[in-house]
Every structure is written in structure tokens, then in C-alpha cells.
Design a protein around this motif. Structure first.
Motif, PDB file in Angstrom:
ATOM      1  N   LEU A  80      45.558 -39.789  17.607  1.00 45.34           N
ATOM      2  CA  LEU A  80      46.204 -40.865  16.864  1.00 45.34           C
ATOM      3  C   LEU A  80      45.194 -41.522  15.925  1.00 45.34           C
ATOM      4  O   LEU A  80      44.555 -42.509  16.260  1.00 45.34           O
ATOM      5  N   THR A  81      45.049 -40.975  14.739  1.00 51.17           N
ATOM      6  CA  THR A  81      44.145 -41.524  13.740  1.00 51.17           C
ATOM      7  C   THR A  81      44.761 -42.760  13.104  1.00 51.17           C
ATOM      8  O   THR A  81      45.973 -42.990  13.184  1.00 51.17           O
ATOM      9  N   TYR A  82      43.922 -43.537  12.443  1.00 54.31           N
ATOM     10  CA  TYR A  82      44.414 -44.743  11.771  1.00 54.31           C
ATOM     11  C   TYR A  82      45.491 -44.422  10.737  1.00 54.31           C
ATOM     12  O   TYR A  82      46.536 -45.091  10.710  1.00 54.31           O
ATOM     13  N   MET A 172      44.015 -47.410   3.657  1.00 52.44           N
ATOM     14  CA  MET A 172      42.860 -46.622   4.089  1.00 52.44           C
ATOM     15  C   MET A 172      43.317 -45.296   4.707  1.00 52.44           C
ATOM     16  O   MET A 172      44.179 -45.284   5.583  1.00 52.44           O
ATOM     17  N   GLN A 173      42.725 -44.199   4.253  1.00 57.24           N
ATOM     18  CA  GLN A 173      43.160 -42.874   4.678  1.00 57.24           C
ATOM     19  C   GLN A 173      42.152 -42.153   5.575  1.00 57.24           C
ATOM     20  O   GLN A 173      42.120 -40.932   5.631  1.00 57.24           O
ATOM     21  N   HIS A 174      41.346 -42.905   6.289  1.00 55.41           N
ATOM     22  CA  HIS A 174      40.460 -42.304   7.283  1.00 55.41           C
ATOM     23  C   HIS A 174      40.286 -43.286   8.431  1.00 55.41           C
ATOM     24  O   HIS A 174      40.704 -44.447   8.348  1.00 55.41           O
ATOM     25  N   THR A 175      39.700 -42.818   9.507  1.00 52.14           N
ATOM     26  CA  THR A 175      39.472 -43.659  10.680  1.00 52.14           C
ATOM     27  C   THR A 175      37.978 -43.895  10.832  1.00 52.14           C
ATOM     28  O   THR A 175      37.232 -42.969  11.196  1.00 52.14           O
ATOM     29  N   PRO A 176      37.496 -45.095  10.545  1.00 52.72           N
ATOM     30  CA  PRO A 176      36.059 -45.342  10.696  1.00 52.72           C
ATOM     31  C   PRO A 176      35.650 -45.357  12.169  1.00 52.72           C
ATOM     32  O   PRO A 176      36.430 -45.765  13.023  1.00 52.72           O
ATOM     33  N   ARG A 177      34.468 -44.887  12.443  1.00 53.71           N
ATOM     34  CA  ARG A 177      33.945 -44.993  13.808  1.00 53.71           C
ATOM     35  C   ARG A 177      33.421 -46.403  14.069  1.00 53.71           C
ATOM     36  O   ARG A 177      33.479 -46.900  15.185  1.00 53.71           O
ATOM     37  N   HIS A 178      32.892 -47.015  13.011  1.00 55.70           N
ATOM     38  CA  HIS A 178      32.288 -48.351  13.126  1.00 55.70           C
ATOM     39  C   HIS A 178      32.715 -49.162  11.906  1.00 55.70           C
ATOM     40  O   HIS A 178      32.560 -48.715  10.768  1.00 55.70           O
ATOM     41  N   LEU A 179      33.282 -50.338  12.145  1.00 48.84           N
ATOM     42  CA  LEU A 179      33.785 -51.190  11.072  1.00 48.84           C
ATOM     43  C   LEU A 179      33.170 -52.576  11.181  1.00 48.84           C
ATOM     44  O   LEU A 179      33.150 -53.179  12.259  1.00 48.84           O
TER      45      LEU A 179
END
Length: 466
Positions: A80-82, A172-179
Motif C-alpha cells: 500500500l504505497t502513498y 505526490m506520486q511516490h512514498t518517501p521513507r523519511h519526511l
């Protein structure tokens, strides 16, 4: 005598503009609305309240799924990506647009899709989105309900693909590991909850010494604890000096000397009123440094026939208040008596959510009001145990001598719903506003609302033991 095209012209179709339009049209006025998008709903439906709260709801479901022993073995939540979660959350937007579009059709409100700019106090030019042409409309009364957008300091490159604000993060079209989230106001805390719920490492940078200091201290402390418990690193009393981004990451430099590097930055530090394209100079209006307009208690600007409501006037900047302000302004234009919108309940959609109305303990202490506290922990309610919603509490503040309900503060599941029971009692005149209502009223069992009876028992027992 001049003949105007419309009685009421409204710029903006968000909650404030829509409610003013519907109330005016139902009273027989000729009404037109100008919306800068091709679809109605304003920022509330497309970039603010609806998409962000829908996203929160999806994340809450994911958390419940991941923590349920019944589904743990089959849950492939790592997929389940962002963007996938966001796409599912955004499914509600077309439903909202269809619903609200129907309101304009049924009430015969003329709708223009384009950008408005004043020519004089009664005349507005519209740069239409379709056909690249201009149309001129005139009106007796003009209402500015253009809302707000995220404040963007000029020293930060918001065109960089790793730097987002609370609008662009919904694309946003990606899932950051760290925000890194800069700004720990309501929006910042909500997104900290959302991303940490997705398993993203979050640094929440707060320029103040505590979270949401307008809340009751106990509720603010609870929020801080649960954010940290969910993996959010909260950094208080920090201010940025610069933000640098490249193809590999983004670094926030703080005045304290710290440097925090992450995959992306989400800027959530303030909002600006959408007034810069209205050509306000033509009518002699000047917004403040954040683009907000000053109005009196009747929502009237310094120009007699021009009014403003919603986020563009600043506080409280809530969709709920904007709806009420729009209706109140329509009543004022129609010559009816209408009180200014006040006593607006706070609704903060963190995980868990927060809602409150009335005075805090600090305010009552400062005013030297003799009060007592009644609490109910949700983990001690049958409904909370059944629903596994055992985090949070309901807190009632009431006068020791009279029993008058002075404040309602709720942290936990359905807080924004539960608070309205207390709000209804607080609004009652005289002795009807009394904590004894909760002792003398039968609540359905098991329900979250039963927390009112338990909290009232807890508070009155403290007095009876004295």
C-alpha cells in the motif's frame, strides 16, 4: 438608476461562498458565483478538508487492518504505497463535486468558471477558463470568498520535486521513507499522523515550545505522546535558516545548528489569503501581509457594498465556520438580524482525533473560576473495548458551585462527533446548561457517547467526597 446584472455576486465556491449563494438564492435574489476551477467546491473539496480527511480515513483503516490479529496473516500492507492510498481517498472528490453542482442547478445560481478581478466596486471582469475570453458582470453586493492557500516563503524552491506544501502533497506520486514536516500547527500535526500511519519516518519541526498551545494542556500533552509513540520525532523551539534539495534528498538547516536530511520536505507553516489576483487596488482595498481582508462584525470590508467571509478573513479558518459565516452574511444582506459566528468547536483530524469547545483549564485558572474536572478514559468504556478504540478520553470542565458546563475536551475515536453533545448542553440558557444533564439522561449502551455519563459521575464524585 443603474440596473445591475445580479443582486449578489460571490467570488469563490467553497463552503463560505456556496452557503452565501444558496441562502441568497432561496430568498429570491439573483445570484452568480465565480469559481477559479472548472469544478465547484473550492479548496475545501479539491485540496483541503475533503481529500486530506479522506486520506486520513484510509490510513486509519490500514492501521486497524495491520493491528488486527484476525487479518494480520493475510495483510500485505507493504504493497500500500502513498499514491495507491491517495488514489483511493480521492474517489470521494467527484461525489462531492456532483452533490454541490446540483445545489447550483436546483437554486438557479449562475456559475462562471474563471478568474475574477475588480474594475470598480460594482463591476467585475471574469477571465473565463474556456474560450480564453473575458466577460463583464455587475452586482449590487459583492462577496469575496476566495479562501486561502499554503504560505510559501520566497527563499524556498517549491518547484523542486522534493519540496511540497499541503496542496501539492496531494499530488505526490511516490512514498518517501523519511519526511520532514516543517510547521506543527493543525495541518502539520494531521499530516504527521497520516504519514507515520503509513510507516514513513517523520520529523515534525515546531517553532514553539509545545504542540497546538491553544488546546487544553492535557490534550496537547496526549497528542505529543501519541505522535512520539507512533514514531514521529517532534522537535520543539526550532526555526529553519535554509532548505536545500537535490536529486538525492533534502536538508533542513536549523538556527540551532542542526541539519536534518530526508527524502522530502512538507511545508505546513501558515496560509495566505487568495486575494493577489483580484485587482483590489481598483476598489481601494488593501489586504494584510498574508493576503487576508479585514472585516467588521457584519463581514463588511472598508468598501460599503463588498463583503468577505471564510478563510480569506483569517481566523478561525475552518470549513464549518465558513459555512456558517456565509449563511450569516446572506442574512445580513437581506436585512435580518444575525449574530457573528463564534464559539466554533475545534476539530483536529490527527490519529487519534481531537475536538474541543469552551474554556481550557489554563483559561479557567487564570480567570480564577472554581471548577472541577470529570474524565472518562475510552479504555474503560464497553464500546471502546469492542471497537478497539481504547486510546483517548473525554474531559468535562464544570463550575463547582453551579454545575455549569464550561468546557468539553475530547481526544480519541470520533472526538469531532462526540463533542457536539457537550456543545449542545453548553449552549442551553440558564440552569439547563448543567453537568447534571449527563447524570439524569439515559445513554445508549454500549456507545462512545456514554463517556459523558461516566465523566460526569467522575467529576461530581470528586465534589461529593469533599
Amino acid at each position: 438608476m443603474s440596473q445591475y446584472t445580479f443582486d449578489v455576486l460571490i467570488i469563490g465556491s467553497g463552503p463560505a461562498g456556496e452557503s452565501a449563494a444558496m441562502a441568497s438564492a432561496k430568498a429570491g435574489k439573483r445570484v452568480a458565483v465565480i469559481e477559479g476551477r472548472s469544478l465547484v467546491g473550492g479548496n475545501c473539496a479539491h485540496k483541503g478538508t475533503i481529500p486530506s480527511k479522506s486520506l486520513r480515513h484510509m490510513v486509519k483503516q490500514i492501521i486497524q487492518f495491520k493491528t488486527s490479529t484476525l487479518f494480520r496473516e493475510i495483510g500485505e500492507t507493504w504493497r500500500l504505497t502513498y499514491p495507491r492510498v491517495l488514489a483511493s481517498a480521492n474517489a470521494v472528490i467527484p461525489k462531492q463535486v456532483e452533490l454541490h453542482t446540483d445545489f447550483y442547478i436546483r437554486n438557479r445560481v449562475k456559475l462562471y468558471s474563471g478568474f475574477a478581478r475588480f474594475l470598480d466596486a460594482h463591476t467585475v471582469a471574469i477571465d473565463l477558463l474556456e474560450g480564453a475570453r473575458e466577460e463583464i458582470v455587475t452586482a449590487d453586493k459583492v462577496i469575496i470568498a476566495t479562501g486561502s492557500r499554503p504560505y510559501q516563503p520566497t527563499d524556498i524552491d517549491f518547484n523542486h520535486p522534493r519540496i511540497y506544501d499541503s496542496d501539492s502533497v496531494l499530488d505526490m506520486q511516490h512514498t518517501p521513507r523519511h519526511l520532514i514536516i516543517y510547521g506543527a500547527g493543525v495541518i502539520g500535526c494531521e499530516y504527521a499522523s497520516i504519514f507515520s500511519g503509513l510507516g514513513v519516518k517523520v520529523d515534525l519541526i515546531n517553532s514553539r515550545d509545545r504542540l497546538l498551545s491553544f488546546l487544553d494542556d492535557e490534550i496537547s500533552d496526549a497528542l505529543s505522546y501519541h505522535l512520539r509513540d507512533n514514531g514521529v520525532r517532534v522537535r520543539h523551539s526550532e526555526t529553519y535558516t535554509k532548505i536545500e534539495a537535490n536529486d538525492h534528498g533534502v536538508t533542513v538547516y536549523l538556527e540551532s545548528g542542526k541539519r536534518i536530511t530526508a527524502d522530502a520536505v512538507l511545508w505546513c507553516n501558515g496560509r495566505s489569503g487568495n486575494t493577489d489576483k483580484l485587482n483590489l487596488e481598483a476598489i481601494g482595498l488593501e489586504p494584510d501581509h498574508r493576503g487576508n481582508l479585514k472585516v467588521n462584525s457584519q463581514y463588511q470590508t472598508d468598501v460599503e457594498n463588498i463583503y468577505a467571509v471564510g478563510d480569506v478573513v483569517g481566523w478561525p479558518s475552518l470549513a464549518s465556520a465558513s459555512f456558517d459565516q456565509g449563511r450569516a452574511l446572506a442574512a445580513i444582506i437581506l436585512g435580518k438580524e444575525c449574530a457573528e459566528v463564534s464559539e466554533v468547536p475545534t476539530g483536529i483530524y490527527t490519529l487519534p482525533e481531537i475536538s474541543s469547545v469552551g474554556k481550557t483549564e489554563s483559561e479557567l485558572t487564570e480567570a480564577k473560576v472554581p471548577y472541577e474536572v470529570g474524565r472518562c478514559l475510552f479504555k474503560n468504556t464497553a464500546r471502546g473495548q469492542i471497537s478497539s478504540e481504547d486510546v483517548g478520553m473525554l474531559k468535562l470542565l464544570f463550575h463547582v458551585d453551579t454545575g455549569q458546563l464550561l468546557g468539553v475536551h475530547c481526544f480519541g475515536a470520533e472526538a469531532a462527533e462526540i463533542v457536539h453533545i457537550g456543545q449542545a448542553i453548553m449552549s442551553q440558557p440558564g440552569e439547563a446548561n448543567n453537568i447534571n444533564f449527563f447524570l439524569n439522561t439515559t445513554f445508549n449502551y454500549p456507545t462512545m457517547a456514554e463517556a459523558y455519563r461516566l465523566a460526569a459521575l467522575d467529576g461530581t464524585n470528586r465534589i461529593n467526597r469533599r
